[in-house]
Design a protein around this motif. Sequence first.
Motif, short mmCIF file in Angstrom:
data_model
loop_
_atom_site.label_atom_id
_atom_site.label_comp_id
_atom_site.label_asym_id
_atom_site.label_seq_id
_atom_site.Cartn_x
_atom_site.Cartn_y
_atom_site.Cartn_z
N ALA A 17 0.97 -1.04 0.02
CA ALA A 17 -0.08 0.07 -0.09
C ALA A 17 0.94 1.21 0.06
CB ALA A 17 -1.06 -0.03 1.09
N HIS A 18 1.81 1.36 0.79
CA HIS A 18 2.63 2.45 0.78
C HIS A 18 3.46 2.58 -0.35
CE1 HIS A 18 2.94 3.36 5.45
NE2 HIS A 18 1.89 2.38 5.39
N THR A 19 4.09 1.52 -0.99
CA THR A 19 4.86 1.52 -2.20
C THR A 19 3.72 2.46 -3.27
OG1 THR A 19 6.07 -0.07 -1.51
CG2 THR A 19 5.98 0.41 -3.82
N ALA A 20 2.40 1.63 -3.47
CA ALA A 20 1.65 2.23 -4.35
C ALA A 20 1.27 3.75 -4.34
CB ALA A 20 0.38 1.44 -4.32
N ALA A 21 1.29 4.25 -2.96
CA ALA A 21 1.01 5.65 -2.70
C ALA A 21 1.91 6.41 -3.19
CB ALA A 21 0.73 5.75 -1.03
N LEU A 22 3.29 6.09 -2.81
CA LEU A 22 4.39 6.84 -3.12
C LEU A 22 4.70 6.92 -4.59
CD1 LEU A 22 6.71 5.57 -0.42
CD2 LEU A 22 6.01 8.08 -0.70
N ARG A 23 4.28 5.72 -5.33
CA ARG A 23 4.61 5.53 -6.83
C ARG A 23 3.49 6.41 -7.64
NH1 ARG A 23 6.83 -0.55 -7.29
NH2 ARG A 23 9.19 0.07 -7.23
N GLU A 24 2.10 5.93 -7.47
CA GLU A 24 0.99 6.21 -8.42
C GLU A 24 -0.18 7.18 -7.83
OE1 GLU A 24 -0.65 2.35 -9.72
OE2 GLU A 24 1.09 1.25 -8.48
N ALA A 25 0.26 7.62 -6.42
CA ALA A 25 -0.99 8.47 -5.97
C ALA A 25 -0.41 9.97 -5.60
CB ALA A 25 -1.56 7.79 -4.68
N THR A 26 0.59 10.27 -6.24
CA THR A 26 0.96 11.75 -5.99
C THR A 26 0.11 12.59 -6.47
OG1 THR A 26 2.31 11.52 -8.15
CG2 THR A 26 3.44 11.26 -6.00
N GLY A 27 -0.71 12.67 -7.38
CA GLY A 27 -1.96 13.49 -7.89
C GLY A 27 -2.93 13.45 -6.89
N TRP A 28 -3.18 12.65 -6.21
CA TRP A 28 -4.23 12.61 -4.95
C TRP A 28 -3.66 13.24 -3.95
CZ3 TRP A 28 -4.08 11.08 0.07
CH2 TRP A 28 -5.60 10.73 0.67
N LEU A 29 -2.41 13.20 -3.70
CA LEU A 29 -1.61 13.97 -2.67
C LEU A 29 -1.67 15.31 -2.61
CD1 LEU A 29 0.02 13.78 0.26
CD2 LEU A 29 1.88 13.78 -1.26
N ASP A 30 -1.48 15.77 -4.16
CA ASP A 30 -1.45 16.91 -4.34
C ASP A 30 -2.73 17.71 -4.16
OD1 ASP A 30 1.22 16.98 -5.07
OD2 ASP A 30 0.87 16.95 -7.13
N ALA A 31 -3.88 17.15 -4.56
CA ALA A 31 -5.30 17.44 -4.41
C ALA A 31 -5.55 17.76 -2.89
CB ALA A 31 -6.14 16.58 -5.16
N LEU A 32 -4.97 16.70 -2.20
CA LEU A 32 -5.30 16.80 -0.63
C LEU A 32 -4.41 17.98 0.12
CD1 LEU A 32 -6.21 15.33 2.39
CD2 LEU A 32 -3.72 14.35 1.82
N ARG A 33 -3.40 18.11 -0.42
CA ARG A 33 -2.59 19.30 0.06
C ARG A 33 -3.41 20.52 -0.22
NH1 ARG A 33 2.35 19.45 -2.76
NH2 ARG A 33 3.04 20.79 -1.52
N THR A 34 -3.75 20.61 -1.42
CA THR A 34 -4.71 21.93 -1.88
C THR A 34 -5.82 22.11 -1.03
OG1 THR A 34 -3.80 21.87 -4.21
CG2 THR A 34 -5.85 23.10 -3.67
N GLY A 35 -6.74 20.77 -0.70
CA GLY A 35 -7.84 20.81 0.21
C GLY A 35 -7.55 21.39 1.62
N ILE A 36 -6.40 20.83 2.11
CA ILE A 36 -5.90 21.00 3.45
C ILE A 36 -5.72 22.30 3.74
CG2 ILE A 36 -4.10 20.90 5.31
CD1 ILE A 36 -3.83 18.03 4.29
N GLN A 37 -4.94 23.02 2.52
CA GLN A 37 -4.71 24.46 2.62
C GLN A 37 -5.95 25.54 2.56
OE1 GLN A 37 -2.01 26.04 3.41
NE2 GLN A 37 -1.95 28.19 2.51
#
Length: 392
Positions: A282-302
């Motif tokens: 799961a962690h490997t997939a997050a780092l490799r393939e879910a960076t767009g999701w993370l970017d959207a999350l960071r924008t939402g947190i801001q």
Amino acid sequence: MTSLPHDTAAEPDPLRALGLERLRRRTSMKWRTYPEDVLPLWVAEMDVPLAPPVVRAVTDALALGDTGYPAGTAYAEALAAFAARSWRWDGIAADRTAIVPDVMLGAVEMIRLVTGAGDPVIVNPPVYPPFFMFITHMDRRVVEAPLGADLRLDLGALEDAFRRATAGGGRAAYLLCSPHNPTGTVHTAAELTAVAELAERHGVRVVADEIHAPLTAPGTSFVPYLSLPAAARGLSLMSASKGWNLPGLKAALALAGPGAAADLARMPEEVGHGAGHVAVIAHTAALREATGWLDALRTGIQSNRRLLAGLLAEHLPAVRLHPGEATYLAWLDCRALGLGDDPAGVFLDRGRVALSAGLPFGTGGAGHARLNLATSPEILTEAVHRMAAALR
């Protein structure tokens, strides 16, 4: 090292995806510690659906029956690629990493490598409460070097703590929280270089908890401690746990600087047995393939940071909000409200909103509370309305 531009056009804000009714079906600590009439904005769990690449990776593993023991360096390689993309740092070498069950247990094992029973470990309060608990549980003693009035590292206090900790000629470690929890402070390259130089001068070994590193505000640069030339003897812990909401899938990586490789090599093999193979997937997939999701999350947190600032200004103007640059946590100075050392207790009893009490964060925590921003704007708004009503 500068942050790269982020494109979130294709990714919706995950903080807006789930309603309260669905969230209350969860059985984790955040949603089952308090009665249903309480809004839980305390422990570090996010109110988000998992990133689709993570769900696919875990589902595929279960369908395949790939539920054995972890092996290989895929997690380290994924983190190295993520670090190169996000922080322009190419210094993660797989042979200077080790899988550990989670960041805090990894920190414990690293501190054991470089200190002995009864030795001091320096921390910067107010800081993540388990720092105190884990240090004392492993038979080390806490030495405080409180943050400055601006909630940044106080290098004078830190040097004094280093001097006191090593006065008898013994060993000492410094457990650095970077980015800092609960304040959301992101330490600069200059600050971290000064830390590394002080540590070398006084013979203190630095262990950096960098679990919140993926969660900087858009436009804010995170500086990995081991990326600094002066930090060659440093040790670090990283994980996808906080960035992608995977605390229930236990896995993290211990990293060593070039001058600390021999220390990490002494870590007992059995330490890595606490991490789960599916968690590593799961962690490997997050780092490799879910960076767009993370970017959207960071924008939402801001966006939620701005929303919270506006809500407090309107409904609780006496509360001072520290403008964090990372994490999804907000550090609230409630001393002007006259609620005593534990305002979180008042907001829970009278407003039915659960925040993290400030006292367990150590010196500087009295009269404060920590609020978890990683929820929907609707829940955040309702929570502040309840907090304001609790004072009437």
